[in-house]
Structure formats: structure tokens, C-alpha cells
Design an enzyme around this catalytic site. Structure first.
Site, PDB file in Angstrom:
ATOM      1  N   ASP A 166     102.642  45.760 -42.781  1.00 50.17           N
ATOM      2  CA  ASP A 166     101.456  45.758 -41.907  1.00 50.17           C
ATOM      3  C   ASP A 166     100.174  45.579 -42.714  1.00 50.17           C
ATOM      4  OD1 ASP A 166     102.626  48.463 -42.532  1.00 50.17           O
ATOM      5  OD2 ASP A 166     100.596  49.083 -42.028  1.00 50.17           O
ATOM      6  N   ASN A 167     100.258  45.732 -44.024  1.00 47.34           N
ATOM      7  CA  ASN A 167      99.083  45.571 -44.868  1.00 47.34           C
ATOM      8  C   ASN A 167      99.137  44.268 -45.655  1.00 47.34           C
ATOM      9  OD1 ASN A 167      98.082  48.008 -43.965  1.00 47.34           O
ATOM     10  ND2 ASN A 167      98.988  49.173 -45.647  1.00 47.34           N
ATOM     11  N   GLY A 174      99.971  49.257 -34.931  1.00 49.45           N
ATOM     12  CA  GLY A 174      98.868  48.723 -34.120  1.00 49.45           C
ATOM     13  C   GLY A 174      97.535  49.280 -34.599  1.00 49.45           C
ATOM     14  N   LYS A 192      86.122  49.143 -37.762  1.00 49.56           N
ATOM     15  CA  LYS A 192      87.174  50.065 -38.186  1.00 49.56           C
ATOM     16  C   LYS A 192      86.606  51.477 -38.183  1.00 49.56           C
ATOM     17  CE  LYS A 192      90.332  50.618 -42.143  1.00 49.56           C
ATOM     18  NZ  LYS A 192      90.825  49.942 -43.360  1.00 49.56           N
ATOM     19  N   ARG A 210      84.616  44.851 -40.606  1.00 49.79           N
ATOM     20  CA  ARG A 210      85.454  44.045 -41.503  1.00 49.79           C
ATOM     21  C   ARG A 210      85.481  42.611 -41.006  1.00 49.79           C
ATOM     22  NH1 ARG A 210      91.198  46.336 -43.203  1.00 49.79           N
ATOM     23  NH2 ARG A 210      91.792  46.092 -41.040  1.00 49.79           N
ATOM     24  N   GLY A 222      95.072  51.535 -34.699  1.00 51.53           N
ATOM     25  CA  GLY A 222      94.911  52.897 -34.214  1.00 51.53           C
ATOM     26  C   GLY A 222      93.477  53.369 -34.256  1.00 51.53           C
ATOM     27  N   ASP A 233      93.376  45.832 -46.170  1.00 52.11           N
ATOM     28  CA  ASP A 233      93.622  47.271 -46.077  1.00 52.11           C
ATOM     29  C   ASP A 233      93.531  47.979 -47.423  1.00 52.11           C
ATOM     30  OD1 ASP A 233      93.631  47.323 -43.421  1.00 52.11           O
ATOM     31  OD2 ASP A 233      95.688  47.989 -43.151  1.00 52.11           O
ATOM     32  N   GLY A 237      91.299  58.185 -34.438  1.00 53.63           N
ATOM     33  CA  GLY A 237      90.638  56.888 -34.261  1.00 53.63           C
ATOM     34  C   GLY A 237      89.377  56.714 -35.098  1.00 53.63           C
TER      35      GLY A 237
HETATM   36  P1  AMP Z   1      96.393  52.222 -42.849  1.00 57.46           P
HETATM   37  O1  AMP Z   1      96.894  53.298 -43.723  1.00 57.46           O
HETATM   38  O2  AMP Z   1      94.884  52.179 -42.732  1.00 57.46           O
HETATM   39  O3  AMP Z   1      96.969  50.877 -43.169  1.00 57.46           O
HETATM   40  O4  AMP Z   1      96.871  52.614 -41.376  1.00 57.46           O
HETATM   41  C1  AMP Z   1      98.220  52.660 -40.985  1.00 57.46           C
HETATM   42  C2  AMP Z   1      98.291  52.857 -39.510  1.00 57.46           C
HETATM   43  O5  AMP Z   1      97.735  54.116 -39.133  1.00 57.46           O
HETATM   44  C3  AMP Z   1      97.550  51.818 -38.681  1.00 57.46           C
HETATM   45  O6  AMP Z   1      98.254  51.629 -37.482  1.00 57.46           O
HETATM   46  C4  AMP Z   1      96.228  52.498 -38.433  1.00 57.46           C
HETATM   47  O7  AMP Z   1      95.550  51.982 -37.310  1.00 57.46           O
HETATM   48  C5  AMP Z   1      96.668  53.927 -38.214  1.00 57.46           C
HETATM   49  N1  AMP Z   1      95.607  54.901 -38.504  1.00 57.46           N
HETATM   50  C6  AMP Z   1      95.080  55.206 -39.697  1.00 57.46           C
HETATM   51  N2  AMP Z   1      94.141  56.156 -39.575  1.00 57.46           N
HETATM   52  C7  AMP Z   1      94.042  56.463 -38.271  1.00 57.46           C
HETATM   53  C8  AMP Z   1      93.244  57.369 -37.507  1.00 57.46           C
HETATM   54  N3  AMP Z   1      92.353  58.176 -38.072  1.00 57.46           N
HETATM   55  N4  AMP Z   1      93.446  57.400 -36.177  1.00 57.46           N
HETATM   56  C9  AMP Z   1      94.345  56.609 -35.576  1.00 57.46           C
HETATM   57  N5  AMP Z   1      95.127  55.754 -36.239  1.00 57.46           N
HETATM   58  C10 AMP Z   1      94.987  55.659 -37.565  1.00 57.46           C
HETATM   59 MG    MG Z   2      96.965  49.124 -42.536  1.00 59.32          MG
END
Ligand code: AMP
Ligand code: MG
Length: 438
Positions: free
Chosen positions: A255-256, A87, A116, A179, A89, A265, A129
Site C-alpha cells: 500500500d506504500n 484505504g 492528509k 500532498r 483512513g 508515505d 483520522g
Molecule cells: P500509513 O502507516 O500512513 O501508511 O497508514 C496505513 C493505514 O492506516 C492507511 O490505511 C492509513 O489511512 C491508516 N491510518 C494511519 N493513521 C491513521 C489515523 N490516525 N486514523 C485513521 N487511519 C489511519
Molecule cells: Mg500508507
């Protein structure tokens, strides 16, 4: 800022609430615009001049319109092969901007406007977050470079400093990226629906996705099978384009992977310098799962996970046929693209063998992927966002100097123009590593 230029819709909130949570972005203490994409703003029908002074909106401190209904989206994903609940995050979807009507799109087009790095959400899972300036600028640079190269991608409208430090291995300036995407529906969104939802939930998402991305199929018979096949075609075309430019996504978890067929992503992605099909940049990809040479097969693997999630809307036989079709489409796009790159004007039965021999020779001699093709003909790009140049840019930006980045972005906007500085490979390309930068 005039609100007139925002023309927001909230179609995603018409899906069952299972798919999202209402979520306001967290106000930033001291928003400051770092970069604003004037051209993209104009394409979106936004008042570019008025908006670029409006760091508050792009930091999440003020909503763009009074009735704004921001959400965070739910999704899951197969990360390095393993199913995980994820989700948004650290992201908030402000809404969907409808662009002004044009001859190609008489009703305008719909684009997600997502922040983001705008603070914790219901999906943060212990993360803070937030996002750091470097990775957000990296996404801006690489996504805009892909766009200039004609590769479907999410876009970047703005990066603002929040005035809030974020804690990673060290303390870094916090930032928010805006984004823009034709949607954020991921293969992982379907994985989530299939794992945690009802049959009706899956069908609602499939219907929504068809309406949004494949409207011609809305009233077709066997529409779900045709939808899956169309997603396969878009991925085949996209991944062929990555292969032809030496782009390595780096973290092709489901998810990407966007169902729209846009690159999404930009974590540990990078362009290859010297040609080596085993190239991996990501520091976390220790097995080389997402190496350059594996990208087409990973595309097929992810699509198989999508097919599973769509069952029983599509049959096993339909899924298999579509995956076979994916490979045929990929081969066709790749071969056609390679013929152009190598200036092969006439089709021959053994073209594929000739191309593979050429690539083998490049690999054995450690030749630069981009420049070797560029030397043959002008239909190959001269400028790609090379790692050492991107890093140079981010180092300067972290010290508050953005002019290096503006110069790089200028060059990347014209990838087919000669540019001695930006087309220079690194002196030593060995061992370059990228980090997810979360
Ligand atoms: P990503 O590596 O950007 O594709 O992120 C993978 C997952 O980790 C997704 O659910 C993101 O929303 C979550 N995520 C990445 N960085 C953070 C962060 N700093 N805080 C909360 N969730 C994160
Ligand atoms: Mg991602």
C-alpha cells in the site's frame, strides 16, 4: 483567494464506485499556516501569493472550488507480508489539478491534491483520522529533500495547524499536510481490486492507470504486460536511487508503493549515516524486513503481488519475464550510479567487485555513507536530511519555532553545496529509531 488558479478535475471518480467513497474533510477549528511551498504552488499553476494566506482550504475547512468532489480512496495492502484491507483512513483527495500547458506537456499535467490528517473516513478502522504536526512536517522535509536530490517522490504543498489537539502517547498539535502526487494508485489498489472486485474492476483500474501514467501503451498490443513491465522499470530506477543515497523507506508495504514510481508515505523513513547494509530505523520492523539491504528484493516481492493481482490480464510467463527485467534494470541503474559516485570514468568487467570491496571497507570502518562519497567527487550530495537535524527541527517546531526548519529546508534545496553544519554526522548514530507517527 482567487479560484482562477485551481483547475481541478475528478478523473478518479469515473472509476467504478468500488474504488472510492465521497468524503468531505472535517472543518478544522482554528487553521493556521505553518509552511507553504511557493515554488511547488507556482509549478502547479496556483497563485502562490494569494494561497499562502488561505489556511482554511489547506486545513479542509473550506473547499478550494465550489463544485469540488472530494473522495477517500479504497485500497488494500500486504503489510509486513500479510494482506489487510486499508484505504484512506485519514486522507481526502480534493481533486486533480491540471497544470498550465508547457512545451513538454502541451495539455498540462495532472496532480492529485490530497489532504492528509483531515478527519475520519469510511476507511478509518477505529483510527481518529487525524495527524500530528511532527510527522506531517517530517514528510514535508523528507519529500522535498528527495525531490531536490532528483529522486521521484510525492511532494508537499502545505502544512497547517488545525487548532485541534490529537491524542497519541501524549497530546500533540494536530495538523494537515497537503500532498501532491502524480497519482495515489498503489500496488495495494490493485491488490484490493483483485481480492474484492470483479475482473471488470481490475481491468478498469489497469486501463485508468495506463491512461494516466503510460499513455503510450494505450493502444499497444499486449498492453497489460507492457504496463506491468513499465511499472517494474520505474520501481527498479526508484529503488536504485534510494540505495545510492542511503535512503531507507522503512515500511515498503504494497500500500506504500505507488505505481507511478514515486516515493510515497513517509512514515518511519530515514537516511543512513554510517554505512551498514543491515540498517533499520523503524521501531515496528523488528525482523529487519525493510532494512536497507532488503529494499531491492522487497521491491521485487511487491511487484510479484502486483503481477498476481493483474492475472489473468497478464500471463505467468509475462510476469516472470518482467521481474527478471526488474533485476536487470536495477543492477544497471545501481552500477551506473555507483560508477558516478566513485568517479570510475571507464567501465571495467570487475567494477561490481571493486565497488563491493569499497563498500565492505566502509562498513568495517563504520564510515559515513554520504560524506565518504562526497570526499571523492562533487557528483555526490553534501546535504541529506540527517535524523538528528530533522529531530532538532521538529522539536523546535513543536514549541512553535519554525525558523530551524526553514534553515534546514534551505540547505536541503541545495544538496550539492558544501554546508558544514548540515553535513555533520551525529556524534553517536547508534540505535536511532523512527516511528510511524500515526
Ligand atoms: P500509513 O502507516 O500512513 O501508511 O497508514 C496505513 C493505514 O492506516 C492507511 O490505511 C492509513 O489511512 C491508516 N491510518 C494511519 N493513521 C491513521 C489515523 N490516525 N486514523 C485513521 N487511519 C489511519
Ligand atoms: Mg500508507
Amino acid at each position: 483567494m482567487s479560484n482562477k488558479s485551481w483547475n481541478m478535475e475528478y478523473s478518479y471518480t469515473q472509476l467504478p464506485e468500488f474504488y472510492y467513497r465521497h468524503q468531505y474533510p472535517e472543518p478544522a477549528p482554528a487553521p493556521k499556516m505553518v509552511i507553504f511551498n511557493q515554488l511547488l504552488a507556482a509549478e502547479l499553476g496556483l497563485n502562490a501569493d494569494a494561497m499562502q494566506d488561505n489556511a482554511e482550504v489547506f486545513a479542509g475547512s473550506r473547499l478550494p472550488v465550489p463544485n469540488c468532489t472530494p473522495i477517500s480512496q479504497a485500497y488494500a495492502g500486504y503489510q509486513f507480508g500479510h494482506f489487510t484491507m486499508l484505504g484512506d483512513g485519514r486522507a481526502v483527495l480534493l481533486g486533480e489539478q491540471r497544470t498550465p500547458p508547457s512545451s513538454e506537456a502541451p495539455r498540462g499535467r495532472l496532480f492529485d491534491i490530497q489532504l492528509k490528517g483531515s478527519g475520519p473516513t469510511a476507511f478509518s478502522r477505529g483510527g481518529d483520522g487525524y495527524a500530528a504536526l511532527g510527522p506531517m512536517l517530517r514528510e514535508y522535509i523528507i519529500s522535498e529533500a528527495l525531490h531536490a536530490l532528483g529522486i521521484p517522490t510525492t511532494r508537499s504543498l502545505a502544512v497547517v495547524l488545525t487548532g485541534r489537539d490529537v491524542i497519541r502517547e501524549r497530546i500533540l498539535p494536530g495538523a494537515v499536510l497537503t500532498r501532491v502526487a502524480s497519482s495515489h494508485i498503489r500496488v495495494g489498489t490493485f491488490n484490493y481490486a483483485a481480492a474484492f472486485g470483479t475482473f471488470d474492476d481490475v481491468r478498469a483500474l489497469a486501463d485508468y492507470t495506463i491512461r494516466r501514467h503510460f499513455p503510450d501503451l494505450e493502444h499497444a498490443d499486449e498492453k497489460y504486460a507492457k504496463f506491468f513491465r513499465a511499472v517494474c522499470e520505474r520501481q527498479a530506477s526508484l529503488i536504485a536511487k534510494w540505495q545510492l543515497t542511503g535512503f531507507i523507506h522503512g515500511v515498503m508495504n504494497t500500500d506504500n508503493m505507488a505505481v507511478s514510481g514515486e516515493t510515497i508515505d513517509f512514515g518511519p523513513c530515514a537516511f543512513m549515516d554510517a554505512y551498514d547494509p543491515s540498517t533499520v530505523f523503524s521501531s515496528i520492523d523488528t525482523q529487519g524486513r525493510y532494512a536497507y539491504k532488503n529494499q531491492p528484493a522487497i521491491g521485487a516481492w511487491n511487484l510479484s503481488r502486483l503481477a498476481e493481482s493483474l492475472t489473468p490480464l497478464i500471463s505467468m510467463a509475462q510476469a516472470k519475464e518482467a521481474i527478471t527485467h526488474y533485476w536487470a534494470c536495477f543492477d544497471e541503474h545501481w552500477l551506473a550510479g555507483m560508477r558516478i559516485k566513485l568517479n570510475m570514468t571507464r567501465k571495467g568487467a570487475d567494477d561490481k567487485i571493486i565497488i563491493e570491496e569499497y563498500l565492505n571497507e566502509m562498513r568495517e570502518n563504520g564510515k559515513d555513507f554520504t560524506n565518504t562519497f562526497r570526499a571523492i567527487n562533487k557528483s555526490n550530495p553534501a546535504v541529506i536530511p540527517r535524523n538528528h537535524r530533522v529531530e532538532e527541527t521538529l522539536t523546535a517546531a513543536n514549541e512553535g519555532n519554525y525558523s530551524v526548519m526553514f534553515d534546514l529546508l534551505d540547505a536541503l534545496r541545495k544538496p550539492y553545496e558544501e554546508n558544514t553544519y548540515y553535513s555533520q554526522p551525529p556524534e553517536c548514530g547508534c540505535g536511532y529509531r523512527t516511528f510511524c507517527g500515526t
